[in-house]
Design a protein around this motif. Structure first.
Motif, PDB file in Angstrom:
ATOM      1  N   GLY A 165      36.237  38.278  23.732  1.00  0.00           N
ATOM      2  CA  GLY A 165      35.936  39.562  23.103  1.00  0.00           C
ATOM      3  C   GLY A 165      35.972  40.695  24.116  1.00  0.00           C
ATOM      4  N   ALA A 166      36.039  41.923  23.619  1.00  0.00           N
ATOM      5  CA  ALA A 166      36.255  43.079  24.497  1.00  0.00           C
ATOM      6  C   ALA A 166      35.213  43.176  25.605  1.00  0.00           C
ATOM      7  CB  ALA A 166      36.271  44.354  23.657  1.00  0.00           C
ATOM      8  N   ASP A 167      33.930  43.120  25.247  1.00  0.00           N
ATOM      9  CA  ASP A 167      32.871  43.268  26.255  1.00  0.00           C
ATOM     10  C   ASP A 167      32.870  42.094  27.228  1.00  0.00           C
ATOM     11  OD1 ASP A 167      32.133  45.638  25.085  1.00  0.00           O
ATOM     12  OD2 ASP A 167      30.554  44.729  23.845  1.00  0.00           O
ATOM     13  N   ASN A 168      32.974  40.887  26.704  1.00  0.00           N
ATOM     14  CA  ASN A 168      32.978  39.716  27.578  1.00  0.00           C
ATOM     15  C   ASN A 168      34.224  39.676  28.454  1.00  0.00           C
ATOM     16  OD1 ASN A 168      30.532  38.766  26.585  1.00  0.00           O
ATOM     17  ND2 ASN A 168      31.489  37.545  24.984  1.00  0.00           N
ATOM     18  N   ARG A 169      35.324  40.155  27.909  1.00  0.00           N
ATOM     19  CA  ARG A 169      36.570  40.181  28.684  1.00  0.00           C
ATOM     20  C   ARG A 169      36.437  41.106  29.902  1.00  0.00           C
ATOM     21  NH1 ARG A 169      42.053  38.323  27.745  1.00  0.00           N
ATOM     22  NH2 ARG A 169      43.175  39.008  29.581  1.00  0.00           N
ATOM     23  N   ARG A 170      35.846  42.266  29.687  1.00  0.00           N
ATOM     24  CA  ARG A 170      35.655  43.197  30.800  1.00  0.00           C
ATOM     25  C   ARG A 170      34.744  42.592  31.864  1.00  0.00           C
ATOM     26  NH1 ARG A 170      35.889  47.116  26.591  1.00  0.00           N
ATOM     27  NH2 ARG A 170      33.637  46.938  26.232  1.00  0.00           N
ATOM     28  N   ARG A 171      33.727  41.891  31.418  1.00  0.00           N
ATOM     29  CA  ARG A 171      32.821  41.263  32.379  1.00  0.00           C
ATOM     30  C   ARG A 171      33.535  40.186  33.188  1.00  0.00           C
ATOM     31  NH1 ARG A 171      27.824  37.246  30.821  1.00  0.00           N
ATOM     32  NH2 ARG A 171      27.733  36.254  32.873  1.00  0.00           N
ATOM     33  N   LEU A 172      34.383  39.393  32.522  1.00  0.00           N
ATOM     34  CA  LEU A 172      35.108  38.346  33.228  1.00  0.00           C
ATOM     35  C   LEU A 172      36.137  38.926  34.201  1.00  0.00           C
ATOM     36  CD1 LEU A 172      35.715  35.790  30.331  1.00  0.00           C
ATOM     37  CD2 LEU A 172      34.211  35.485  32.301  1.00  0.00           C
ATOM     38  N   GLU A 173      36.770  40.015  33.811  1.00  0.00           N
ATOM     39  CA  GLU A 173      37.752  40.636  34.705  1.00  0.00           C
ATOM     40  C   GLU A 173      37.076  41.223  35.943  1.00  0.00           C
ATOM     41  OE1 GLU A 173      39.669  43.339  32.086  1.00  0.00           O
ATOM     42  OE2 GLU A 173      41.120  41.852  31.337  1.00  0.00           O
ATOM     43  N   ALA A 174      35.861  41.754  35.768  1.00  0.00           N
ATOM     44  CA  ALA A 174      35.129  42.279  36.924  1.00  0.00           C
ATOM     45  C   ALA A 174      34.585  41.131  37.778  1.00  0.00           C
ATOM     46  CB  ALA A 174      33.989  43.179  36.456  1.00  0.00           C
ATOM     47  N   ALA A 175      33.992  40.126  37.127  1.00  0.00           N
ATOM     48  CA  ALA A 175      33.488  38.922  37.795  1.00  0.00           C
ATOM     49  C   ALA A 175      32.650  39.251  39.022  1.00  0.00           C
ATOM     50  CB  ALA A 175      34.669  38.008  38.156  1.00  0.00           C
ATOM     51  N   GLU A 176      31.723  40.169  38.873  1.00  0.00           N
ATOM     52  CA  GLU A 176      30.929  40.595  40.024  1.00  0.00           C
ATOM     53  C   GLU A 176      30.003  39.501  40.529  1.00  0.00           C
ATOM     54  OE1 GLU A 176      28.940  44.002  38.547  1.00  0.00           O
ATOM     55  OE2 GLU A 176      30.730  45.298  38.588  1.00  0.00           O
ATOM     56  N   GLU A 177      29.612  38.567  39.656  1.00  0.00           N
ATOM     57  CA  GLU A 177      28.669  37.525  40.069  1.00  0.00           C
ATOM     58  C   GLU A 177      29.357  36.350  40.768  1.00  0.00           C
ATOM     59  OE1 GLU A 177      29.400  38.216  36.918  1.00  0.00           O
ATOM     60  OE2 GLU A 177      27.653  38.944  35.793  1.00  0.00           O
ATOM     61  N   LEU A 178      30.691  36.371  40.836  1.00  0.00           N
ATOM     62  CA  LEU A 178      31.429  35.220  41.342  1.00  0.00           C
ATOM     63  C   LEU A 178      31.934  35.447  42.763  1.00  0.00           C
ATOM     64  CD1 LEU A 178      33.565  34.355  38.184  1.00  0.00           C
ATOM     65  CD2 LEU A 178      31.303  33.496  38.812  1.00  0.00           C
ATOM     66  N   SER A 179      32.222  34.344  43.431  1.00  0.00           N
ATOM     67  CA  SER A 179      32.833  34.405  44.753  1.00  0.00           C
ATOM     68  C   SER A 179      34.305  34.775  44.611  1.00  0.00           C
ATOM     69  CB  SER A 179      32.705  33.047  45.439  1.00  0.00           C
ATOM     70  OG  SER A 179      33.531  32.090  44.769  1.00  0.00           O
ATOM     71  N   PRO A 180      34.995  35.135  45.698  1.00  0.00           N
ATOM     72  CA  PRO A 180      36.432  35.451  45.599  1.00  0.00           C
ATOM     73  C   PRO A 180      37.254  34.328  44.955  1.00  0.00           C
ATOM     74  CG  PRO A 180      35.588  36.149  47.712  1.00  0.00           C
ATOM     75  CD  PRO A 180      34.467  35.407  47.046  1.00  0.00           C
ATOM     76  N   ALA A 181      36.945  33.066  45.334  1.00  0.00           N
ATOM     77  CA  ALA A 181      37.680  31.959  44.722  1.00  0.00           C
ATOM     78  C   ALA A 181      37.360  31.836  43.241  1.00  0.00           C
ATOM     79  CB  ALA A 181      37.341  30.646  45.436  1.00  0.00           C
ATOM     80  N   GLY A 182      36.094  32.105  42.859  1.00  0.00           N
ATOM     81  CA  GLY A 182      35.710  32.066  41.455  1.00  0.00           C
ATOM     82  C   GLY A 182      36.406  33.147  40.656  1.00  0.00           C
ATOM     83  N   ARG A 183      36.498  34.361  41.234  1.00  0.00           N
ATOM     84  CA  ARG A 183      37.201  35.451  40.524  1.00  0.00           C
ATOM     85  C   ARG A 183      38.675  35.116  40.346  1.00  0.00           C
ATOM     86  NH1 ARG A 183      33.683  38.675  43.677  1.00  0.00           N
ATOM     87  NH2 ARG A 183      35.229  38.902  45.336  1.00  0.00           N
ATOM     88  N   GLN A 184      39.269  34.495  41.357  1.00  0.00           N
ATOM     89  CA  GLN A 184      40.683  34.107  41.248  1.00  0.00           C
ATOM     90  C   GLN A 184      40.883  33.059  40.154  1.00  0.00           C
ATOM     91  OE1 GLN A 184      42.287  32.481  44.855  1.00  0.00           O
ATOM     92  NE2 GLN A 184      44.369  32.358  44.056  1.00  0.00           N
ATOM     93  N   ALA A 185      39.970  32.089  40.080  1.00  0.00           N
ATOM     94  CA  ALA A 185      40.076  31.032  39.069  1.00  0.00           C
ATOM     95  C   ALA A 185      39.928  31.596  37.662  1.00  0.00           C
ATOM     96  CB  ALA A 185      39.022  29.956  39.330  1.00  0.00           C
TER      97      ALA A 185
END
Length: 341
Positions: A165-185
Protein backbone atom coordinates in the motif's frame (compact mmCIF):
# COMPACT_ATOMS: atom_id res chain seq x y z
CA UNK A 1 -6.17 -56.32 -37.86
CA UNK A 2 -4.13 -53.31 -36.78
CA UNK A 3 -0.94 -52.03 -35.17
CA UNK A 4 -1.04 -51.88 -31.37
CA UNK A 5 1.74 -50.24 -29.41
CA UNK A 6 2.98 -48.45 -26.32
CA UNK A 7 5.09 -45.31 -26.01
CA UNK A 8 7.23 -44.54 -22.94
CA UNK A 9 8.02 -40.82 -22.94
CA UNK A 10 11.12 -39.25 -21.40
CA UNK A 11 12.95 -35.96 -21.86
CA UNK A 12 15.65 -37.40 -24.11
CA UNK A 13 13.83 -40.15 -25.98
CA UNK A 14 10.54 -41.95 -26.60
CA UNK A 15 10.77 -45.73 -26.31
CA UNK A 16 8.29 -47.61 -28.51
CA UNK A 17 7.05 -51.18 -28.60
CA UNK A 18 4.39 -52.17 -31.12
CA UNK A 19 2.88 -55.29 -32.61
CA UNK A 20 1.65 -55.60 -36.17
CA UNK A 21 -1.31 -57.95 -35.76
CA UNK A 22 -1.36 -58.71 -39.48
CA UNK A 23 2.15 -60.16 -39.63
CA UNK A 24 2.52 -61.02 -35.94
CA UNK A 25 5.84 -59.18 -35.81
CA UNK A 26 6.73 -56.92 -32.90
CA UNK A 27 9.22 -54.06 -33.05
CA UNK A 28 10.85 -51.94 -30.40
CA UNK A 29 13.28 -49.07 -30.36
CA UNK A 30 13.77 -45.40 -29.52
CA UNK A 31 12.84 -42.06 -31.05
CA UNK A 32 15.57 -39.60 -30.06
CA UNK A 33 15.45 -36.76 -29.36
CA UNK A 34 11.89 -36.62 -28.04
CA UNK A 35 10.38 -33.79 -30.08
CA UNK A 36 7.24 -33.21 -32.10
CA UNK A 37 8.74 -33.14 -35.61
CA UNK A 38 10.75 -36.33 -35.21
CA UNK A 39 7.75 -38.17 -33.77
CA UNK A 40 5.60 -36.92 -36.66
CA UNK A 41 8.15 -38.24 -39.17
CA UNK A 42 8.37 -41.59 -37.37
CA UNK A 43 4.60 -42.04 -37.36
CA UNK A 44 4.30 -41.25 -41.06
CA UNK A 45 7.05 -43.68 -42.08
CA UNK A 46 6.31 -46.48 -39.60
CA UNK A 47 2.53 -46.51 -39.29
CA UNK A 48 1.47 -44.71 -42.45
CA UNK A 49 -2.17 -45.32 -43.36
CA UNK A 50 -2.51 -48.54 -41.39
CA UNK A 51 -5.12 -48.62 -38.62
CA UNK A 52 -3.27 -48.26 -35.35
CA UNK A 53 -3.69 -47.62 -31.63
CA UNK A 54 -1.00 -46.46 -29.21
CA UNK A 55 -0.99 -45.99 -25.46
CA UNK A 56 1.04 -43.42 -23.52
CA UNK A 57 1.16 -42.75 -19.77
CA UNK A 58 -0.35 -39.49 -18.46
CA UNK A 59 3.04 -38.14 -17.30
CA UNK A 60 4.94 -35.02 -18.31
CA UNK A 61 5.27 -34.90 -22.11
CA UNK A 62 2.11 -36.78 -22.99
CA UNK A 63 0.39 -33.79 -24.57
CA UNK A 64 2.44 -33.43 -27.74
CA UNK A 65 2.57 -37.22 -28.20
CA UNK A 66 -1.22 -37.55 -28.06
CA UNK A 67 -1.65 -34.53 -30.34
CA UNK A 68 0.64 -36.07 -32.96
CA UNK A 69 -1.10 -39.44 -32.71
CA UNK A 70 -4.46 -37.80 -33.28
CA UNK A 71 -3.06 -35.66 -36.10
CA UNK A 72 -1.89 -38.84 -37.86
CA UNK A 73 -5.32 -40.44 -37.46
CA UNK A 74 -4.06 -42.93 -34.89
CA UNK A 75 -6.21 -44.02 -31.96
CA UNK A 76 -4.60 -42.47 -28.86
CA UNK A 77 -5.05 -43.88 -25.35
CA UNK A 78 -3.88 -42.09 -22.21
CA UNK A 79 -2.99 -44.45 -19.36
CA UNK A 80 -3.43 -43.59 -15.69
CA UNK A 81 0.11 -43.92 -14.22
CA UNK A 82 -0.65 -45.33 -10.75
CA UNK A 83 -3.14 -47.93 -11.98
CA UNK A 84 -0.85 -48.84 -14.87
CA UNK A 85 1.99 -49.52 -12.44
CA UNK A 86 -0.33 -51.55 -10.21
CA UNK A 87 -1.37 -53.68 -13.18
CA UNK A 88 2.25 -54.81 -13.49
CA UNK A 89 1.90 -56.76 -10.28
CA UNK A 90 4.72 -57.66 -7.86
CA UNK A 91 8.16 -56.77 -9.20
CA UNK A 92 9.94 -59.89 -10.45
CA UNK A 93 12.51 -58.41 -12.84
CA UNK A 94 14.24 -55.18 -13.73
CA UNK A 95 12.09 -52.26 -14.83
CA UNK A 96 13.30 -50.48 -17.97
CA UNK A 97 11.88 -48.13 -20.58
CA UNK A 98 11.46 -51.09 -22.92
CA UNK A 99 9.49 -53.11 -20.38
CA UNK A 100 7.31 -50.05 -19.67
CA UNK A 101 6.50 -49.64 -23.37
CA UNK A 102 5.77 -53.36 -23.73
CA UNK A 103 3.58 -53.26 -20.62
CA UNK A 104 1.49 -50.45 -22.12
CA UNK A 105 1.18 -52.32 -25.40
CA UNK A 106 0.06 -55.55 -23.68
CA UNK A 107 -2.52 -53.76 -21.53
CA UNK A 108 -3.93 -51.99 -24.59
CA UNK A 109 -4.03 -55.15 -26.69
CA UNK A 110 -5.89 -57.11 -24.00
CA UNK A 111 -8.32 -54.29 -23.17
CA UNK A 112 -7.00 -53.86 -19.62
CA UNK A 113 -5.47 -50.38 -19.97
CA UNK A 114 -6.63 -48.04 -17.12
CA UNK A 115 -7.49 -45.01 -19.20
CA UNK A 116 -7.44 -41.32 -18.32
CA UNK A 117 -9.56 -38.62 -19.93
CA UNK A 118 -7.90 -36.77 -22.82
CA UNK A 119 -8.92 -33.11 -22.46
CA UNK A 120 -9.65 -30.93 -25.51
CA UNK A 121 -7.18 -28.22 -26.47
CA UNK A 122 -9.18 -25.44 -24.78
CA UNK A 123 -8.93 -27.22 -21.42
CA UNK A 124 -5.21 -27.92 -21.86
CA UNK A 125 -4.49 -24.28 -22.68
CA UNK A 126 -6.42 -23.06 -19.66
CA UNK A 127 -4.64 -25.55 -17.40
CA UNK A 128 -1.31 -24.13 -18.56
CA UNK A 129 -2.42 -20.55 -17.84
CA UNK A 130 -3.75 -21.52 -14.40
CA UNK A 131 -0.51 -23.28 -13.51
CA UNK A 132 1.43 -20.19 -14.53
CA UNK A 133 -0.88 -18.02 -12.42
CA UNK A 134 -0.46 -20.29 -9.39
CA UNK A 135 3.33 -20.36 -9.74
CA UNK A 136 3.51 -16.57 -9.97
CA UNK A 137 1.19 -16.16 -6.98
CA UNK A 138 3.31 -18.50 -4.87
CA UNK A 139 6.48 -16.65 -5.81
CA UNK A 140 4.75 -13.33 -5.02
CA UNK A 141 3.75 -14.63 -1.59
CA UNK A 142 7.28 -15.90 -0.93
CA UNK A 143 8.79 -12.46 -1.61
CA UNK A 144 6.20 -10.77 0.61
CA UNK A 145 7.11 -13.14 3.42
CA UNK A 146 10.80 -12.44 2.81
CA UNK A 147 10.24 -8.71 3.35
CA UNK A 148 8.45 -9.40 6.65
CA UNK A 149 11.32 -11.67 7.69
CA UNK A 150 13.90 -8.95 6.95
CA UNK A 151 11.97 -6.44 9.06
CA UNK A 152 11.73 -8.88 11.96
CA UNK A 153 15.38 -9.94 11.74
CA UNK A 154 16.57 -6.35 11.94
CA UNK A 155 14.13 -5.32 14.65
CA UNK A 156 12.05 -2.96 12.50
CA UNK A 157 8.37 -2.46 13.49
CA UNK A 158 6.04 -4.92 11.81
CA UNK A 159 3.88 -3.70 8.93
CA UNK A 160 0.12 -4.23 9.22
CA UNK A 161 -2.27 -4.34 6.29
CA UNK A 162 -1.25 -4.22 2.64
CA UNK A 163 2.53 -4.47 2.44
CA UNK A 164 2.56 -2.68 -0.92
CA UNK A 165 0.00 0.00 0.00
CA UNK A 166 1.00 3.62 -0.53
CA UNK A 167 2.00 4.43 3.07
CA UNK A 168 3.73 1.12 3.69
CA UNK A 169 5.48 1.34 0.34
CA UNK A 170 6.99 4.71 1.22
CA UNK A 171 8.18 3.34 4.54
CA UNK A 172 9.82 0.34 2.87
CA UNK A 173 11.52 2.51 0.26
CA UNK A 174 12.95 4.74 3.00
CA UNK A 175 13.86 1.74 5.22
CA UNK A 176 15.30 3.99 7.90
CA UNK A 177 15.25 1.22 10.53
CA UNK A 178 17.32 -1.17 8.39
CA UNK A 179 21.02 -1.64 7.78
CA UNK A 180 22.45 -0.89 4.29
CA UNK A 181 22.26 -4.58 3.39
CA UNK A 182 18.68 -4.73 4.68
CA UNK A 183 17.68 -1.70 2.59
CA UNK A 184 19.25 -3.30 -0.47
CA UNK A 185 17.37 -6.57 0.13
CA UNK A 186 14.03 -4.78 0.55
CA UNK A 187 14.61 -2.68 -2.58
CA UNK A 188 15.34 -5.84 -4.55
CA UNK A 189 12.20 -7.50 -3.20
CA UNK A 190 10.05 -4.50 -4.17
CA UNK A 191 11.38 -4.56 -7.73
CA UNK A 192 10.68 -8.28 -8.05
CA UNK A 193 7.18 -7.87 -6.58
CA UNK A 194 6.45 -5.11 -9.12
CA UNK A 195 7.59 -7.39 -11.94
CA UNK A 196 5.44 -10.24 -10.66
CA UNK A 197 2.41 -7.93 -10.39
CA UNK A 198 2.99 -6.84 -13.99
CA UNK A 199 2.81 -10.48 -15.09
CA UNK A 200 -0.11 -11.42 -12.84
CA UNK A 201 -2.48 -8.60 -13.74
CA UNK A 202 -3.04 -9.42 -17.46
CA UNK A 203 -3.07 -13.16 -16.73
CA UNK A 204 -5.74 -12.70 -14.07
CA UNK A 205 -7.85 -10.62 -16.49
CA UNK A 206 -7.52 -13.27 -19.20
CA UNK A 207 -8.66 -16.08 -16.90
CA UNK A 208 -11.49 -13.97 -15.43
CA UNK A 209 -12.76 -13.04 -18.89
CA UNK A 210 -12.88 -16.72 -19.82
CA UNK A 211 -14.78 -17.51 -16.60
CA UNK A 212 -17.46 -14.95 -17.51
CA UNK A 213 -18.02 -16.52 -20.96
CA UNK A 214 -17.74 -20.28 -20.45
CA UNK A 215 -21.05 -21.93 -19.38
CA UNK A 216 -19.49 -24.46 -17.01
CA UNK A 217 -17.41 -21.80 -15.25
CA UNK A 218 -20.41 -19.51 -14.89
CA UNK A 219 -22.45 -22.32 -13.32
CA UNK A 220 -19.69 -23.13 -10.82
CA UNK A 221 -19.56 -19.53 -9.60
CA UNK A 222 -23.07 -19.97 -8.19
CA UNK A 223 -21.48 -21.94 -5.34
CA UNK A 224 -20.38 -19.91 -2.33
CA UNK A 225 -16.61 -19.34 -2.24
CA UNK A 226 -16.01 -20.18 -5.91
CA UNK A 227 -14.73 -17.10 -7.72
CA UNK A 228 -13.60 -16.58 -11.30
CA UNK A 229 -10.10 -18.04 -10.89
CA UNK A 230 -11.16 -21.01 -8.79
CA UNK A 231 -14.14 -21.69 -11.09
CA UNK A 232 -11.84 -22.03 -14.09
CA UNK A 233 -9.48 -24.25 -12.10
CA UNK A 234 -12.34 -26.56 -11.05
CA UNK A 235 -13.72 -26.62 -14.59
CA UNK A 236 -10.35 -27.39 -16.20
CA UNK A 237 -9.20 -30.03 -13.73
CA UNK A 238 -12.49 -31.87 -13.17
CA UNK A 239 -13.18 -31.81 -16.90
CA UNK A 240 -15.95 -34.07 -18.19
CA UNK A 241 -17.49 -35.18 -14.89
CA UNK A 242 -19.72 -37.67 -16.68
CA UNK A 243 -16.76 -40.06 -16.51
CA UNK A 244 -17.27 -40.25 -12.71
CA UNK A 245 -20.11 -42.58 -11.79
CA UNK A 246 -20.52 -40.84 -8.42
CA UNK A 247 -19.41 -37.71 -6.59
CA UNK A 248 -17.33 -39.93 -4.31
CA UNK A 249 -15.11 -40.81 -7.26
CA UNK A 250 -14.80 -37.12 -8.11
CA UNK A 251 -13.49 -36.51 -4.58
CA UNK A 252 -11.02 -39.35 -5.05
CA UNK A 253 -9.87 -37.71 -8.30
CA UNK A 254 -8.94 -34.57 -6.35
CA UNK A 255 -6.63 -36.43 -3.97
CA UNK A 256 -8.55 -35.12 -0.94
CA UNK A 257 -9.83 -38.54 0.04
CA UNK A 258 -8.49 -40.15 3.21
CA UNK A 259 -6.19 -43.15 2.72
CA UNK A 260 -6.27 -45.74 5.50
CA UNK A 261 -4.09 -48.83 5.97
CA UNK A 262 -5.46 -51.29 8.52
CA UNK A 263 -4.34 -54.77 9.47
CA UNK A 264 -5.30 -57.03 12.39
CA UNK A 265 -7.12 -54.22 14.14
CA UNK A 266 -4.08 -51.92 13.94
CA UNK A 267 -4.63 -48.69 12.09
CA UNK A 268 -2.30 -45.67 11.91
CA UNK A 269 -3.88 -42.23 11.40
CA UNK A 270 -5.29 -41.70 7.92
CA UNK A 271 -3.74 -39.20 5.54
CA UNK A 272 -4.67 -37.47 2.28
CA UNK A 273 -3.95 -39.58 -0.77
CA UNK A 274 -2.74 -36.47 -2.71
CA UNK A 275 -3.30 -38.34 -5.97
CA UNK A 276 -4.12 -36.09 -8.88
CA UNK A 277 -3.71 -32.41 -9.62
CA UNK A 278 -2.12 -30.09 -7.00
CA UNK A 279 -3.72 -27.19 -8.89
CA UNK A 280 -7.17 -28.65 -8.25
CA UNK A 281 -6.47 -29.13 -4.54
CA UNK A 282 -5.19 -25.55 -4.31
CA UNK A 283 -8.36 -24.15 -5.91
CA UNK A 284 -10.64 -26.24 -3.71
CA UNK A 285 -8.80 -25.24 -0.53
CA UNK A 286 -8.95 -21.55 -1.49
CA UNK A 287 -12.70 -21.81 -2.10
CA UNK A 288 -13.27 -23.80 1.10
CA UNK A 289 -11.54 -21.21 3.31
CA UNK A 290 -14.47 -18.87 2.60
CA UNK A 291 -16.59 -21.12 4.83
CA UNK A 292 -14.88 -19.46 7.81
CA UNK A 293 -17.00 -16.37 7.16
CA UNK A 294 -20.09 -16.13 9.39
CA UNK A 295 -22.38 -15.65 6.40
CA UNK A 296 -21.20 -18.78 4.56
CA UNK A 297 -23.79 -21.57 4.15
CA UNK A 298 -21.24 -24.12 5.42
CA UNK A 299 -20.12 -21.98 8.35
CA UNK A 300 -21.84 -24.09 11.02
CA UNK A 301 -20.27 -27.28 9.64
CA UNK A 302 -16.89 -25.53 9.32
CA UNK A 303 -16.99 -24.34 12.93
CA UNK A 304 -18.02 -27.77 14.19
CA UNK A 305 -15.04 -29.44 12.51
CA UNK A 306 -12.65 -26.56 13.27
CA UNK A 307 -13.39 -26.65 16.99
CA UNK A 308 -12.59 -30.34 17.05
CA UNK A 309 -9.77 -30.72 14.52
CA UNK A 310 -8.57 -27.23 13.54
CA UNK A 311 -9.17 -24.80 10.68
CA UNK A 312 -7.15 -26.61 8.00
CA UNK A 313 -8.96 -29.91 8.55
CA UNK A 314 -12.27 -28.06 8.47
CA UNK A 315 -11.37 -26.40 5.16
CA UNK A 316 -10.47 -29.78 3.69
CA UNK A 317 -13.85 -31.16 4.75
CA UNK A 318 -15.64 -28.23 3.09
CA UNK A 319 -13.44 -28.71 -0.02
CA UNK A 320 -14.85 -32.22 -0.40
CA UNK A 321 -18.37 -30.80 -0.22
CA UNK A 322 -17.51 -28.25 -2.93
CA UNK A 323 -16.10 -31.06 -5.10
CA UNK A 324 -19.37 -32.98 -4.89
CA UNK A 325 -21.41 -29.88 -5.73
CA UNK A 326 -19.14 -29.03 -8.66
CA UNK A 327 -19.42 -32.61 -9.93
CA UNK A 328 -23.23 -32.49 -9.94
CA UNK A 329 -23.30 -29.00 -11.48
CA UNK A 330 -21.04 -29.90 -14.40
CA UNK A 331 -22.68 -33.28 -14.88
CA UNK A 332 -26.12 -31.65 -15.13
CA UNK A 333 -24.86 -29.35 -17.89
CA UNK A 334 -23.70 -32.29 -19.98
CA UNK A 335 -21.84 -31.36 -23.16
CA UNK A 336 -22.53 -27.67 -22.57
CA UNK A 337 -20.17 -27.78 -19.58
CA UNK A 338 -17.17 -28.00 -21.93
CA UNK A 339 -18.53 -25.81 -24.71
CA UNK A 340 -15.74 -23.90 -26.50
CA UNK A 341 -15.74 -20.10 -26.22
Amino acid sequence: MRIVGGLDVHRRQITFDYLDERSGQSRRGRIAPADRLLLRRWLSTTVGESPAAFAVEACTGWRFVVEELQRAGIEAHLAEPADTAAARGPKRRAKTDRTDARHLRELLATGRLPESWIPPEQVLEMRARLQQFKDLREEHTAWMQRVHAILLHQGAPAIAGDLLGADNRRRLEAAEELSPAGRQAVATALRILDALDAELAPLRKQIAAFARRQPGCKALQAHYGVGEITAVALWAELGDTRRFSSSRKAVRHTGLDITVYSSDGKRPPGHLSRQGSPLLRWALFEAAKCAARPGAPDHAYYRQVADRLGGNRAALSVARKITRRAHHTLRALGEEALAPV
